[in-house]
Design an enzyme around this catalytic site. Structure first.
Site, PDB file in Angstrom:
ATOM      1  N   TYR A  78       0.721  -1.069   0.090  1.00  0.00           N
ATOM      2  CA  TYR A  78       0.007  -0.171  -0.022  1.00  0.00           C
ATOM      3  C   TYR A  78       0.951   1.257   0.031  1.00  0.00           C
ATOM      4  O   TYR A  78       0.429   2.416  -0.678  1.00  0.00           O
ATOM      5  CB  TYR A  78      -1.040  -0.009   1.028  1.00  0.00           C
ATOM      6  CG  TYR A  78      -2.329   0.863   1.003  1.00  0.00           C
ATOM      7  CD1 TYR A  78      -2.917   0.528  -0.169  1.00  0.00           C
ATOM      8  CD2 TYR A  78      -2.531   1.839   1.808  1.00  0.00           C
ATOM      9  CE1 TYR A  78      -4.129   1.217  -0.324  1.00  0.00           C
ATOM     10  CE2 TYR A  78      -3.826   2.575   1.813  1.00  0.00           C
ATOM     11  CZ  TYR A  78      -4.368   2.237   0.594  1.00  0.00           C
ATOM     12  OH  TYR A  78      -5.847   3.028   0.362  1.00  0.00           O
ATOM     13  N   LYS A  81      -3.242   8.294   2.892  1.00  0.00           N
ATOM     14  CA  LYS A  81      -4.439   8.396   3.711  1.00  0.00           C
ATOM     15  C   LYS A  81      -4.367   8.789   4.985  1.00  0.00           C
ATOM     16  O   LYS A  81      -5.220   9.256   5.745  1.00  0.00           O
ATOM     17  CB  LYS A  81      -4.883   6.793   3.736  1.00  0.00           C
ATOM     18  CG  LYS A  81      -5.401   6.166   2.253  1.00  0.00           C
ATOM     19  CD  LYS A  81      -6.776   6.925   1.803  1.00  0.00           C
ATOM     20  CE  LYS A  81      -7.375   6.117   0.549  1.00  0.00           C
ATOM     21  NZ  LYS A  81      -8.470   6.716   0.034  1.00  0.00           N
TER      22      LYS A  81
END
Length: 258
Positions: free
Chosen positions: A158, A165
């Protein structure tokens, strides 16, 4: 029987296809009587959303072009929305992007260009959108973005998106503080993995999904409808006391220590 969002105007940003979380939220809002204001980027995106709307038989929909990497374009988009609607009641921001090459290997190999792109599209765009949208909410409203557990913890493959995020979730808190006096709530939904087009860009997604099912307290993946139900709560009279939150909709996976 009246609908929860009857006559309310909701901006939906980030519909890509029928598997999109944003599309699931749009359908839920439509069921509850909302006017849907879709933003799109490029003619291909517009045609795809129009086709989804037609096939689903949704009513009271409109479409506005918006390039979230351009402040000028965001300003123009919301000016056009204001001209047609006057005011809005809520925004769903489901926009995130990073170069696929940046989502694997070692995070320290992230390029400057890749880092800035992920932050610009995935985090800053929400700030810029909120700046324009809040001016169209004189009676209060709701601004909701989509996040993921990779913003809180290390999730393999990720990488730079997780860092984006994290910035997005922090922005939610600062925006909630800034806009609270205007009765504008700002929240994020941290959704568990669902099989969207974006998920396919994460290397090893199927392995991640299988591990999620095995370890999550509810022993299953979350559904788009469950995420949409949470969005409905946050954007209706039921959620008027909630702001600055990151609500996990992931079958309890976030509580685990591994």
């Amino acid at each position: 029987m009246s609908c929860i969002l009857e006559k309310q105007s909701m901006v939906i940003m980030g519909v890509a296809n029928k598997w999109s979380i944003a599309w699931g939220i749009a359908k839920k809002f439509s069921e509850e009587g909302a006017n849907l204001i879709f933003t799109y980027f490029g003619e291909k995106s517009l045609r795809a959303i129009e086709k989804l709307v037609e096939e689903a038989g949704l009513q009271n929909c409109s479409y506005f072009s918006c390039d979230v990497t351009s402040d000028e374009d965001i300003i123009e988009t919301f000016a056009s929305i204001k001209k047609q609607y006057g005011l809005i009641n809520g925004v769903i921001h489901s926009i995130a992007h990073a170069n696929k090459d940046e989502l694997q290997g070692q995070y320290y190999n992230t390029s400057r260009e890749g880092y800035l792109m992920a932050q610009n599209i995935s985090a800053y765009s929400f700030v810029a959108v909120c700046r324009e949208a809040q001016a169209m909410m004189p009676e209060g409203g709701s601004l909701t973005t989509l996040s993921y557990l990779g913003g809180e913890r290390v999730v393999k493959n990720y990488n730079v998106m997780g860092v984006a995020k994290a910035a997005l979730e922090s922005s939610v808190q600062y925006l909630a503080h800034d806009l609270g006096e205007k009765q504008i709530r700002v929240n994020a939904i941290s959704a568990g993995p669902v099989k969207t087009l974006a998920a396919k860009g994460v290397s090893g997604f199927n392995d991640l999904a299988n591990a999620f099912i095995e370890k999550s307290p509810m022993k299953r993946m979350v559904t788009v409808e469950e995420i949409a139900n949470t969005a409905l709560f946050l954007n209706s009279h039921m959620g008027t006391g909630v702001t600055g939150e990151v609500i996990h909709v992931d079958c309890g996976y976030f509580i685990l220590g591994y």
